[in-house]
Design a protein around this motif. Sequence first.
Motif, PDB file in Angstrom:
ATOM      1  N   LEU B  39       2.307  44.715  53.990  1.00 29.08           N
ATOM      2  CA  LEU B  39       3.649  44.143  54.000  1.00 29.08           C
ATOM      3  C   LEU B  39       3.731  42.780  54.682  1.00 29.08           C
ATOM      4  O   LEU B  39       4.329  41.867  54.128  1.00 29.08           O
ATOM      5  CB  LEU B  39       4.633  45.139  54.613  1.00 29.08           C
ATOM      6  CG  LEU B  39       4.853  46.387  53.750  1.00 29.08           C
ATOM      7  CD1 LEU B  39       5.821  47.341  54.417  1.00 29.08           C
ATOM      8  CD2 LEU B  39       5.368  45.989  52.370  1.00 29.08           C
ATOM      9  N   PRO B  40       3.113  42.622  55.847  1.00 25.95           N
ATOM     10  CA  PRO B  40       3.207  41.292  56.467  1.00 25.95           C
ATOM     11  C   PRO B  40       2.594  40.221  55.570  1.00 25.95           C
ATOM     12  O   PRO B  40       3.085  39.097  55.509  1.00 25.95           O
ATOM     13  CB  PRO B  40       2.400  41.449  57.760  1.00 25.95           C
ATOM     14  CG  PRO B  40       2.348  42.918  58.019  1.00 25.95           C
ATOM     15  CD  PRO B  40       2.391  43.584  56.677  1.00 25.95           C
ATOM     16  N   ALA B  41       1.543  40.575  54.849  1.00 27.74           N
ATOM     17  CA  ALA B  41       0.872  39.581  54.009  1.00 27.74           C
ATOM     18  C   ALA B  41       1.704  39.205  52.797  1.00 27.74           C
ATOM     19  O   ALA B  41       1.647  38.080  52.317  1.00 27.74           O
ATOM     20  CB  ALA B  41      -0.475  40.113  53.559  1.00 27.74           C
ATOM     21  N   PHE B  42       2.476  40.157  52.289  1.00 29.59           N
ATOM     22  CA  PHE B  42       3.205  39.891  51.053  1.00 29.59           C
ATOM     23  C   PHE B  42       4.599  39.356  51.292  1.00 29.59           C
ATOM     24  O   PHE B  42       5.440  39.404  50.412  1.00 29.59           O
ATOM     25  CB  PHE B  42       3.259  41.146  50.187  1.00 29.59           C
ATOM     26  CG  PHE B  42       1.937  41.520  49.596  1.00 29.59           C
ATOM     27  CD1 PHE B  42       1.644  42.819  49.292  1.00 29.59           C
ATOM     28  CD2 PHE B  42       0.971  40.547  49.335  1.00 29.59           C
ATOM     29  CE1 PHE B  42       0.412  43.172  48.752  1.00 29.59           C
ATOM     30  CE2 PHE B  42      -0.251  40.879  48.795  1.00 29.59           C
ATOM     31  CZ  PHE B  42      -0.538  42.194  48.509  1.00 29.59           C
ATOM     32  N   PRO B 122       6.635  33.011  35.783  1.00 25.83           N
ATOM     33  CA  PRO B 122       6.311  34.251  36.495  1.00 25.83           C
ATOM     34  C   PRO B 122       7.258  34.457  37.675  1.00 25.83           C
ATOM     35  O   PRO B 122       7.549  33.510  38.403  1.00 25.83           O
ATOM     36  CB  PRO B 122       4.879  34.013  36.984  1.00 25.83           C
ATOM     37  CG  PRO B 122       4.339  32.919  36.112  1.00 25.83           C
ATOM     38  CD  PRO B 122       5.529  32.058  35.789  1.00 25.83           C
ATOM     39  N   ALA B 123       7.738  35.674  37.837  1.00 23.57           N
ATOM     40  CA  ALA B 123       8.692  35.951  38.909  1.00 23.57           C
ATOM     41  C   ALA B 123       8.188  37.014  39.876  1.00 23.57           C
ATOM     42  O   ALA B 123       8.176  36.814  41.083  1.00 23.57           O
ATOM     43  CB  ALA B 123      10.029  36.377  38.308  1.00 23.57           C
ATOM     44  N   PHE B 124       7.773  38.155  39.348  1.00 23.31           N
ATOM     45  CA  PHE B 124       7.418  39.290  40.205  1.00 23.31           C
ATOM     46  C   PHE B 124       6.067  39.872  39.823  1.00 23.31           C
ATOM     47  O   PHE B 124       5.722  39.939  38.652  1.00 23.31           O
ATOM     48  CB  PHE B 124       8.468  40.398  40.063  1.00 23.31           C
ATOM     49  CG  PHE B 124       9.862  39.939  40.350  1.00 23.31           C
ATOM     50  CD1 PHE B 124      10.215  39.549  41.630  1.00 23.31           C
ATOM     51  CD2 PHE B 124      10.809  39.880  39.341  1.00 23.31           C
ATOM     52  CE1 PHE B 124      11.508  39.111  41.901  1.00 23.31           C
ATOM     53  CE2 PHE B 124      12.104  39.454  39.600  1.00 23.31           C
ATOM     54  CZ  PHE B 124      12.459  39.066  40.881  1.00 23.31           C
ATOM     55  N   VAL B 143      -8.728  39.693  51.524  1.00 23.69           N
ATOM     56  CA  VAL B 143      -8.314  39.703  50.122  1.00 23.69           C
ATOM     57  C   VAL B 143      -6.789  39.650  50.011  1.00 23.69           C
ATOM     58  O   VAL B 143      -6.229  38.913  49.191  1.00 23.69           O
ATOM     59  CB  VAL B 143      -8.874  40.964  49.417  1.00 23.69           C
ATOM     60  CG1 VAL B 143      -8.208  41.183  48.070  1.00 23.69           C
ATOM     61  CG2 VAL B 143     -10.384  40.850  49.264  1.00 23.69           C
ATOM     62  N   VAL B 144      -6.133  40.426  50.863  1.00 22.71           N
ATOM     63  CA  VAL B 144      -4.675  40.482  50.820  1.00 22.71           C
ATOM     64  C   VAL B 144      -4.077  39.135  51.242  1.00 22.71           C
ATOM     65  O   VAL B 144      -3.101  38.663  50.651  1.00 22.71           O
ATOM     66  CB  VAL B 144      -4.191  41.665  51.697  1.00 22.71           C
ATOM     67  CG1 VAL B 144      -2.731  41.534  52.035  1.00 22.71           C
ATOM     68  CG2 VAL B 144      -4.465  42.987  50.980  1.00 22.71           C
ATOM     69  N   ALA B 145      -4.691  38.499  52.236  1.00 25.41           N
ATOM     70  CA  ALA B 145      -4.215  37.173  52.664  1.00 25.41           C
ATOM     71  C   ALA B 145      -4.363  36.181  51.516  1.00 25.41           C
ATOM     72  O   ALA B 145      -3.486  35.335  51.283  1.00 25.41           O
ATOM     73  CB  ALA B 145      -5.006  36.700  53.885  1.00 25.41           C
ATOM     74  N   SER B 146      -5.452  36.316  50.803  1.00 26.39           N
ATOM     75  CA  SER B 146      -5.699  35.416  49.691  1.00 26.39           C
ATOM     76  C   SER B 146      -4.692  35.656  48.557  1.00 26.39           C
ATOM     77  O   SER B 146      -4.189  34.709  47.929  1.00 26.39           O
ATOM     78  CB  SER B 146      -7.142  35.624  49.243  1.00 26.39           C
ATOM     79  OG  SER B 146      -7.342  35.109  47.970  1.00 26.39           O
ATOM     80  N   MET B 147      -4.347  36.938  48.307  1.00 25.08           N
ATOM     81  CA  MET B 147      -3.313  37.243  47.304  1.00 25.08           C
ATOM     82  C   MET B 147      -1.991  36.626  47.706  1.00 25.08           C
ATOM     83  O   MET B 147      -1.254  36.074  46.892  1.00 25.08           O
ATOM     84  CB  MET B 147      -3.093  38.757  47.191  1.00 25.08           C
ATOM     85  CG  MET B 147      -4.221  39.509  46.554  1.00 25.08           C
ATOM     86  SD  MET B 147      -3.834  41.283  46.375  1.00 25.08           S
ATOM     87  CE  MET B 147      -2.764  41.264  44.920  1.00 25.08           C
ATOM     88  N   SER B 148      -1.693  36.773  48.991  1.00 22.24           N
ATOM     89  CA  SER B 148      -0.426  36.268  49.495  1.00 22.24           C
ATOM     90  C   SER B 148      -0.331  34.751  49.305  1.00 22.24           C
ATOM     91  O   SER B 148       0.685  34.224  48.839  1.00 22.24           O
ATOM     92  CB  SER B 148      -0.332  36.658  50.968  1.00 22.24           C
ATOM     93  OG  SER B 148       0.759  36.049  51.565  1.00 22.24           O
ATOM     94  N   ALA B 154       1.863  30.178  43.461  1.00 21.90           N
ATOM     95  CA  ALA B 154       2.312  30.356  42.074  1.00 21.90           C
ATOM     96  C   ALA B 154       3.818  30.604  41.994  1.00 21.90           C
ATOM     97  O   ALA B 154       4.368  30.689  40.891  1.00 21.90           O
ATOM     98  CB  ALA B 154       1.564  31.520  41.427  1.00 21.90           C
ATOM     99  N   GLY B 155       4.474  30.755  43.149  1.00 23.70           N
ATOM    100  CA  GLY B 155       5.926  30.974  43.148  1.00 23.70           C
ATOM    101  C   GLY B 155       6.328  32.363  42.678  1.00 23.70           C
ATOM    102  O   GLY B 155       7.412  32.550  42.127  1.00 23.70           O
ATOM    103  N   VAL B 156       5.458  33.367  42.910  1.00 25.36           N
ATOM    104  CA  VAL B 156       5.826  34.745  42.553  1.00 25.36           C
ATOM    105  C   VAL B 156       5.932  35.601  43.804  1.00 25.36           C
ATOM    106  O   VAL B 156       5.324  35.307  44.828  1.00 25.36           O
ATOM    107  CB  VAL B 156       4.799  35.416  41.601  1.00 25.36           C
ATOM    108  CG1 VAL B 156       4.811  34.767  40.235  1.00 25.36           C
ATOM    109  CG2 VAL B 156       3.392  35.402  42.199  1.00 25.36           C
ATOM    110  N   LYS B 157       6.698  36.688  43.696  1.00 26.63           N
ATOM    111  CA  LYS B 157       6.832  37.665  44.779  1.00 26.63           C
ATOM    112  C   LYS B 157       6.106  38.942  44.373  1.00 26.63           C
ATOM    113  O   LYS B 157       6.275  39.400  43.240  1.00 26.63           O
ATOM    114  CB  LYS B 157       8.305  38.039  44.996  1.00 26.63           C
ATOM    115  CG  LYS B 157       9.203  36.878  45.307  1.00 26.63           C
ATOM    116  CD  LYS B 157       9.144  36.545  46.772  1.00 26.63           C
ATOM    117  CE  LYS B 157       9.922  35.246  47.028  1.00 26.63           C
ATOM    118  NZ  LYS B 157       9.496  34.578  48.247  1.00 26.63           N
ATOM    119  N   ILE B 158       5.355  39.522  45.302  1.00 29.25           N
ATOM    120  CA  ILE B 158       4.754  40.841  45.059  1.00 29.25           C
ATOM    121  C   ILE B 158       5.767  41.869  45.559  1.00 29.25           C
ATOM    122  O   ILE B 158       6.059  41.928  46.750  1.00 29.25           O
ATOM    123  CB  ILE B 158       3.399  40.963  45.777  1.00 29.25           C
ATOM    124  CG1 ILE B 158       2.444  39.905  45.203  1.00 29.25           C
ATOM    125  CG2 ILE B 158       2.825  42.368  45.621  1.00 29.25           C
ATOM    126  CD1 ILE B 158       1.121  39.774  45.922  1.00 29.25           C
TER     127      ILE B 158
END
Lengths: 370, 370
Positions: B39-42, B122-124, B143-148, B154-158
């Motif tokens: 959660l903190p990463a996303f 792309p939005a979500f 990996v999660v930091a890199s996704m974030s 890219a301007g998307v929210k996970i």
Amino acid sequence: MNDDFQLSCPTPLSNHKTVQLAHGGGGRLMRELIERLFLPAFAVVDEASLQANLPGSLNEAQPEKVKLLPPHDAAVLSAEAPRLAVTTDSFVVSPLFFPGGDIGKLAVCGTVNDLAMAGAKPAFLTAGFILEEGLPLETLRRVVASMSAAARSAGVKIIAGDTKVVDRGKADGMFINTAGIGWVASDVNISPARVCPGDVILINGDLGRHGVAVMSVREGLQFEGAFESDCAPLSSLVEAMLAVEPDIHCLRDLTRGGLAAALNEIAGDAQVGIELDEASIPIAEPVAAACELLGLDPLYVANEGRLAAFVAPEAAPRMLEAMRRHAAGPQAAIIGKVTAEHAGTVELRGRFGGRRIVDFLSGEQMPRIC
Amino acid sequence: MNDDFQLSCPTPLSNHKTVQLAHGGGGRLMRELIERLFLPAFAVVDEASLQANLPGSLNEAQPEKVKLLPPHDAAVLSAEAPRLAVTTDSFVVSPLFFPGGDIGKLAVCGTVNDLAMAGAKPAFLTAGFILEEGLPLETLRRVVASMSAAARSAGVKIIAGDTKVVDRGKADGMFINTAGIGWVASDVNISPARVCPGDVILINGDLGRHGVAVMSVREGLQFEGAFESDCAPLSSLVEAMLAVEPDIHCLRDLTRGGLAAALNEIAGDAQVGIELDEASIPIAEPVAAACELLGLDPLYVANEGRLAAFVAPEAAPRMLEAMRRHAAGPQAAIIGKVTAEHAGTVELRGRFGGRRIVDFLSGEQMPRIC
């Protein structure tokens, strides 16, 4: 690379008996797998059938706004839905087949049920497959057929997919991820935050079948009075429940961690106490016996077709009746209530008057059950 | 069981150094992993930031209709978007880290790019993790930091996620599935069916970096003139391209199977011929040298930040200019054209006048590159 699939074109599969690395490689074999195995199973997504997945108002009022663009990297849907629900889940159950279901049925039901728990009418699923080199194509075909049947019975369309193949020994047969999109009616407001003292807690049937069914295959055990997983889509049950009482406070499916984990989460999130009546919690005799043999507590065992509902006390009798009338809830029961005391904890009143705290498990009771 | 995650609450992780089975088991350890690592990463998904992901018109006109319900089994979004794009992709790259990226960056870019190829903004994203018992948490964290970071860029929210853990030896470190949702503007109509004779084909940069970067780590090779994967989100490039010419006929990212597979698919789907000019296809010197050493044809090597665009000839010059002005396309080039002859095939005109057919690969050139 258009490794995603959306539309249909059935013909027999060529001369391989097992999944090859090239089935995930972007070449001819992968296209063949998609066109001849996945697409026919996931039904023809045409505009008319997509339309059926959109909310009623939209469907009646503005059919011309509902349109699927031609197949491409993403499924493009045209819709003006007011509230979208989105979820995802990966499935790694071992073994892939168990009494009452398989990884494919699970992958559809699990995500459909997560949407239903938000009060959403499930509409669309995506499906991502990770396959181990050497997996028999026949196995994949059975799983995909099962997904297709489950999707039909849940009233959802699988609209986009992806396949990856990893080397022999680098995955355990097959993993499936599904993401789901659904629509939430404007008068529905389901959330743990709405659970409050006085709320009555109902469940839709007996507990523990799924986890014990999977474990029994894994351990090579046969139990008297054979039973099957409860794995089932709960979307139409939830629809029936919302029809008698749109103001359901909270719904939660009782999957990993079972009833105990679900209620502990809600007790914590809503900062309320939960009091359960042991005698009213239905557990089938053979499941109870199997749990004893396996050293499991049925309150912690995973279910895949069971939910807990929190409603105001005045709504409880008609909710119970609606659940019992539905095919997914003939054994529905009122199992407890929400209290202002002991915020954050779940307490079980035993058959003989004793009380015990039903806590979260800190470890792992049963891995790989979904 | 609420094993999905949506909202945020950062604190340090407890005393485990590696992923345990219980991290996927529905109990405390899983909650901890979700609350303290993912959660903190996303990022905090609040209503204001969600709103930023909705199409402009909606955002300006009816902000009160955009609302995230409290965290639950599904992320519920309130929106009245006209056209929704949906896609999914699983990522199994080996090794997890490679020059210029890792499985997390790839998992975001891959799905973002699939949406962008449909002309969607792309939005979500949803994210499903399958983790092998024993995976260092530090690896997962990276990996999660890199996704974030990739999602931010890219301007998307996970907005929804899931975690499963499988036994040691039953997966290869980590697999990730992402599903994506985006919005398509009403004047955009991108599809292989729209490709027609006369169309000009552009790409946004040199080919082969991603596949060769991954292969070189896997083979333990070091090449002179080190190069990195081209892995990058292409959404803002596509936005810039649509701004100069909304009538792009088709877009396709050049992932598994490379340029060759992408163009063969389109030639087949649109029943047109494609003629490429070898001399105009940019391939970096060290990539070409590495391909020679590894026995690879760069036209078939996967890219993760490259696309092909099909536009009417009169639009080609301003499209090329727009691509070159963008950070993701300084080396953009016109590489060929669409013909009425040789429907369904891709032909390469060589540097010295020779011609050869560039066919689909029937086997597997490079497994596990995404």
